[in-house]
Scaffold this motif. Structure first.
Motif, PDB file in Angstrom:
ATOM      1  N   GLY A  85       0.726  -1.197  -0.346  1.00  0.00           N
ATOM      2  CA  GLY A  85      -0.224  -0.570  -0.083  1.00  0.00           C
ATOM      3  C   GLY A  85       0.668   1.561  -0.545  1.00  0.00           C
ATOM      4  O   GLY A  85       0.489   2.704  -0.342  1.00  0.00           O
ATOM      5  N   ALA A  86       2.271   0.892   0.367  1.00  0.00           N
ATOM      6  CA  ALA A  86       3.213   2.529   0.066  1.00  0.00           C
ATOM      7  C   ALA A  86       3.681   2.940  -0.876  1.00  0.00           C
ATOM      8  O   ALA A  86       3.604   2.010  -1.711  1.00  0.00           O
ATOM      9  CB  ALA A  86       4.192   2.203   0.514  1.00  0.00           C
ATOM     10  N   GLY A  87       3.372   4.478  -1.387  1.00  0.00           N
ATOM     11  CA  GLY A  87       3.929   4.481  -2.612  1.00  0.00           C
ATOM     12  C   GLY A  87       5.425   4.644  -2.270  1.00  0.00           C
ATOM     13  O   GLY A  87       5.665   4.625  -1.058  1.00  0.00           O
ATOM     14  N   ALA A  88       6.109   4.458  -4.023  1.00  0.00           N
ATOM     15  CA  ALA A  88       7.601   4.338  -3.368  1.00  0.00           C
ATOM     16  C   ALA A  88       8.577   5.553  -4.726  1.00  0.00           C
ATOM     17  O   ALA A  88       7.431   5.922  -5.871  1.00  0.00           O
ATOM     18  CB  ALA A  88       7.815   3.305  -4.009  1.00  0.00           C
ATOM     19  N   PHE A  89       9.307   6.532  -4.019  1.00  0.00           N
ATOM     20  CA  PHE A  89      10.170   6.916  -4.989  1.00  0.00           C
ATOM     21  C   PHE A  89      11.605   6.348  -4.837  1.00  0.00           C
ATOM     22  O   PHE A  89      11.826   5.462  -4.520  1.00  0.00           O
ATOM     23  CB  PHE A  89      10.663   7.845  -4.802  1.00  0.00           C
ATOM     24  N   VAL A  90      12.132   5.497  -6.533  1.00  0.00           N
ATOM     25  CA  VAL A  90      13.381   5.322  -6.458  1.00  0.00           C
ATOM     26  C   VAL A  90      14.358   6.229  -7.195  1.00  0.00           C
ATOM     27  O   VAL A  90      14.149   6.801  -7.474  1.00  0.00           O
ATOM     28  CB  VAL A  90      13.306   3.397  -7.621  1.00  0.00           C
ATOM     29  N   PHE A  91      16.143   5.966  -6.350  1.00  0.00           N
ATOM     30  CA  PHE A  91      16.520   6.368  -6.976  1.00  0.00           C
ATOM     31  C   PHE A  91      18.012   5.855  -6.648  1.00  0.00           C
ATOM     32  O   PHE A  91      18.532   5.221  -5.751  1.00  0.00           O
ATOM     33  CB  PHE A  91      17.176   8.575  -6.452  1.00  0.00           C
ATOM     34  N   LEU A  92      18.883   6.059  -7.863  1.00  0.00           N
ATOM     35  CA  LEU A  92      20.133   6.242  -8.160  1.00  0.00           C
ATOM     36  C   LEU A  92      21.041   7.223  -8.382  1.00  0.00           C
ATOM     37  O   LEU A  92      20.957   7.632  -9.039  1.00  0.00           O
ATOM     38  CB  LEU A  92      19.613   4.976  -9.221  1.00  0.00           C
ATOM     39  N   THR A  93      22.364   6.160  -7.721  1.00  0.00           N
ATOM     40  CA  THR A  93      23.560   7.856  -9.187  1.00  0.00           C
ATOM     41  C   THR A  93      24.609   7.077  -9.024  1.00  0.00           C
ATOM     42  O   THR A  93      25.085   5.889  -9.515  1.00  0.00           O
ATOM     43  CB  THR A  93      24.116   7.765  -7.680  1.00  0.00           C
ATOM     44  N   TYR A  94      25.339   7.195 -10.517  1.00  0.00           N
ATOM     45  CA  TYR A  94      26.092   6.541 -11.458  1.00  0.00           C
ATOM     46  C   TYR A  94      26.336   7.500 -12.075  1.00  0.00           C
ATOM     47  O   TYR A  94      27.039   9.228 -12.196  1.00  0.00           O
ATOM     48  CB  TYR A  94      25.005   5.409 -12.831  1.00  0.00           C
ATOM     49  N   GLY A  95      28.360   6.550 -12.232  1.00  0.00           N
ATOM     50  CA  GLY A  95      29.303   7.940 -12.973  1.00  0.00           C
ATOM     51  C   GLY A  95      28.786   8.684 -14.053  1.00  0.00           C
ATOM     52  O   GLY A  95      27.861   8.245 -15.097  1.00  0.00           O
ATOM     53  N   THR A  96      30.358   7.395 -14.864  1.00  0.00           N
ATOM     54  CA  THR A  96      30.348   8.433 -16.724  1.00  0.00           C
ATOM     55  C   THR A  96      29.755   7.508 -17.226  1.00  0.00           C
ATOM     56  O   THR A  96      29.979   6.956 -18.895  1.00  0.00           O
ATOM     57  CB  THR A  96      31.105   9.522 -17.222  1.00  0.00           C
ATOM     58  N   VAL A  97      30.358   5.969 -16.935  1.00  0.00           N
ATOM     59  CA  VAL A  97      30.099   5.015 -17.760  1.00  0.00           C
ATOM     60  C   VAL A  97      28.499   5.118 -18.638  1.00  0.00           C
ATOM     61  O   VAL A  97      28.134   5.412 -18.938  1.00  0.00           O
ATOM     62  CB  VAL A  97      30.224   3.501 -17.345  1.00  0.00           C
ATOM     63  N   PHE A  98      27.524   3.856 -17.979  1.00  0.00           N
ATOM     64  CA  PHE A  98      25.973   4.160 -17.901  1.00  0.00           C
ATOM     65  C   PHE A  98      25.532   4.025 -17.086  1.00  0.00           C
ATOM     66  O   PHE A  98      25.800   2.399 -16.377  1.00  0.00           O
ATOM     67  CB  PHE A  98      26.029   3.545 -19.087  1.00  0.00           C
ATOM     68  N   ASP A  99      24.655   4.473 -17.216  1.00  0.00           N
ATOM     69  CA  ASP A  99      23.216   3.109 -16.089  1.00  0.00           C
ATOM     70  C   ASP A  99      22.020   2.055 -16.222  1.00  0.00           C
ATOM     71  O   ASP A  99      21.663   1.478 -15.375  1.00  0.00           O
ATOM     72  CB  ASP A  99      22.368   4.010 -15.422  1.00  0.00           C
ATOM     73  N   GLY A 100      22.829   1.750 -17.460  1.00  0.00           N
ATOM     74  CA  GLY A 100      22.226   0.188 -17.741  1.00  0.00           C
ATOM     75  C   GLY A 100      20.550   0.182 -17.597  1.00  0.00           C
ATOM     76  O   GLY A 100      19.948   1.457 -18.188  1.00  0.00           O
ATOM     77  N   ASN A 101      20.317  -0.775 -17.145  1.00  0.00           N
ATOM     78  CA  ASN A 101      18.593  -0.978 -16.551  1.00  0.00           C
ATOM     79  C   ASN A 101      17.857  -0.969 -15.284  1.00  0.00           C
ATOM     80  O   ASN A 101      17.268  -1.072 -15.009  1.00  0.00           O
ATOM     81  CB  ASN A 101      18.096  -2.620 -17.397  1.00  0.00           C
ATOM     82  N   ALA A 102      19.109   0.121 -14.477  1.00  0.00           N
ATOM     83  CA  ALA A 102      19.034  -0.345 -13.243  1.00  0.00           C
ATOM     84  C   ALA A 102      17.703   0.125 -12.470  1.00  0.00           C
ATOM     85  O   ALA A 102      17.069   0.483 -11.221  1.00  0.00           O
ATOM     86  CB  ALA A 102      20.494   0.160 -12.123  1.00  0.00           C
ATOM     87  N   PRO A 103      17.244   1.431 -13.031  1.00  0.00           N
ATOM     88  CA  PRO A 103      16.607   1.522 -12.397  1.00  0.00           C
ATOM     89  C   PRO A 103      14.918   0.948 -12.500  1.00  0.00           C
ATOM     90  O   PRO A 103      14.554   1.389 -11.166  1.00  0.00           O
ATOM     91  CB  PRO A 103      16.001   3.169 -13.462  1.00  0.00           C
ATOM     92  N   HIS A 104      15.067   0.450 -13.108  1.00  0.00           N
ATOM     93  CA  HIS A 104      13.803  -0.757 -12.874  1.00  0.00           C
ATOM     94  C   HIS A 104      13.979  -1.946 -12.835  1.00  0.00           C
ATOM     95  O   HIS A 104      13.826  -2.217 -11.680  1.00  0.00           O
ATOM     96  CB  HIS A 104      13.606  -0.479 -15.201  1.00  0.00           C
ATOM     97  N   GLN A 105      15.421  -2.264 -12.570  1.00  0.00           N
ATOM     98  CA  GLN A 105      15.442  -3.227 -12.352  1.00  0.00           C
ATOM     99  C   GLN A 105      15.365  -2.996 -10.416  1.00  0.00           C
ATOM    100  O   GLN A 105      14.739  -3.969  -9.439  1.00  0.00           O
ATOM    101  CB  GLN A 105      17.478  -3.569 -12.189  1.00  0.00           C
ATOM    102  N   LEU A 106      15.216  -1.085  -9.658  1.00  0.00           N
ATOM    103  CA  LEU A 106      15.279  -0.901  -8.997  1.00  0.00           C
ATOM    104  C   LEU A 106      14.209  -1.544  -8.470  1.00  0.00           C
ATOM    105  O   LEU A 106      13.393  -1.553  -7.199  1.00  0.00           O
ATOM    106  CB  LEU A 106      15.875  -0.117  -8.252  1.00  0.00           C
ATOM    107  N   ALA A 107      12.554  -0.842  -9.345  1.00  0.00           N
ATOM    108  CA  ALA A 107      11.517  -0.667  -9.533  1.00  0.00           C
ATOM    109  C   ALA A 107      10.798  -1.601  -9.060  1.00  0.00           C
ATOM    110  O   ALA A 107      10.278  -2.020  -8.532  1.00  0.00           O
ATOM    111  CB  ALA A 107      10.966   0.203 -10.021  1.00  0.00           C
ATOM    112  N   VAL A 108      11.509  -2.926 -10.018  1.00  0.00           N
ATOM    113  CA  VAL A 108      10.880  -4.186  -9.441  1.00  0.00           C
ATOM    114  C   VAL A 108      11.020  -4.525  -8.509  1.00  0.00           C
ATOM    115  O   VAL A 108       9.659  -5.410  -7.952  1.00  0.00           O
ATOM    116  CB  VAL A 108      11.096  -5.247 -11.235  1.00  0.00           C
TER     117      VAL A 108
END
Ligand SMILES: Cc1cc2nc3c(=O)[nH]c(=O)nc-3n(C[C@H](O)[C@H](O)[C@H](O)COP(=O)(O)O)c2cc1C
Length: 284
Positions: A85-108
């Motif tokens: 029942g909670a709402g959620a917000f995901v946040f990620l930090t990354y360097g200069t390579v690339f962030d891949g699919n990590a935001p979606h992975q964390l949201a899942v």
């Protein structure tokens, strides 16, 4: 007139070198400014039960390691209680390579806990490896750290947190976590092929340089998984339980923890040529 119940938020974050922790603080301050009651905890200290029940909004933050949510963070999130029942917000930090699919992975992962993701941010951040003097791991990332996240990115991030909180306040649930997928569909596809259990095996092992070791115990003390032991002045690492977080590389002041990144360096160099860094992505 009935007084509105104060909204509650829980900020849980994992951070080795401080960037994600900075955003966690920004998020907490933003919500407090909105009159919310906020609790913050590093993931490794998150209790098994949260007193006071479920928050109205769960904010989950991690760095990106090798274009994934770091394996130890994934494992710790899976051990958290559910947040139905909670709402959620995901946040990620990354360097200069690339962030891949990590935001979606964390949201899942967060939605598997019963929370409904209402937005997310993947924030380009300074590289702050503290590797000296004969650079090894940090050699790969010579162009990390261009002063990000800058003030504009932080302002955008705060606005996104406010937007997610406003959705909770007004009961709007219009976000689809597919929007957090990598802008490159091929990355999303490749990402789905490798389970977490295989990811850590693909990462280089940390080795111990006996002649440099001062037996100060810092690597043992700071190992997030209890995989490092000191027995009669000899340091051993259990590579089956080691998650390759490389925390011991920073905590060792005598360069006695090393990692051979030559294979990974090639992959990263190749990736930087073919995959355009998407910069900060904010989705609400
Ligand atoms: C082991 C390791 C792997 C990393 N892999 C990536 C990567 O694949 N892509 C990238 O852009 N940055 C990568 N980085 C940089 C971090 O994502 C970035 O510095 C992040 O902001 C660190 O967050 P923290 O300070 O909260 O630990 C990596 C850093 C480490 C330590």
């Amino acid at each position: 007139m009935t007084q509105e119940k104060q909204r509650t938020a829980l900020v849980i974050y994992h951070s080795n070198t401080g960037n994600t922790a900075t955003l966690a603080k920004e998020a907490a301050a933003t919500l407090e400014d909105m009159g919310w009651a906020v609790n913050q905890t590093p993931l490794e200290k998150a209790p098994k039960i949260f007193p006071g029940g479920n928050p109205d909004l769960l904010l989950m933050g991690t760095p990106i390691h090798f274009w994934q949510v770091p394996v130890p963070a994934m494992e710790m999130i899976r051990k958290l209680p559910n947040f139905p029942g909670a709402g959620a917000f995901v946040f990620l930090t990354y360097g200069t390579v690339f962030d891949g699919n990590a935001p979606h992975q964390l949201a899942v992962e967060v939605e598997k806990k019963g929370a409904k993701v209402l937005g997310g941010a993947s924030v380009l951040s300074p590289h702050n490896f503290k590797m000296t003097p004969d650079q090894r791991l940090g050699d790969l990332y010579e162009d990390f750290g261009k002063g990000q996240p800058d003030q504009q990115v932080l302002a955008d991030f705060r606005a996104a947190v406010r937007a997610a909180a406003s959705k909770v306040e007004s009961g709007v649930q219009d976000f689809n976590i597919k929007d957090l997928r990598s802008p490159k569909p091929v990355i999303t596809f490749l990402d789905g092929l490798m389970p977490v259990s295989m990811q850590k095996k693909a990462l280089p092992k940390v080795t111990w340089v006996e002649e440099s070791c001062k037996d100060c115990g810092m690597c043992v003390e700071n190992c997030t998984t209890g995989s490092i032991r000191s027995v009669n002045g000899k340091i051993t690492t259990n590579h089956d339980t080691c998650y390759r977080c490389y925390q011991c590389l920073w905590t060792c002041k005598s360069q006695a923890r090393t990692v051979n990144l030559s294979a990974m360096a090639g992959v990263l160099r190749g990736l930087k040529k073919v995959v355009k860094n998407p910069g900060t992505r904010i989705m609400v």
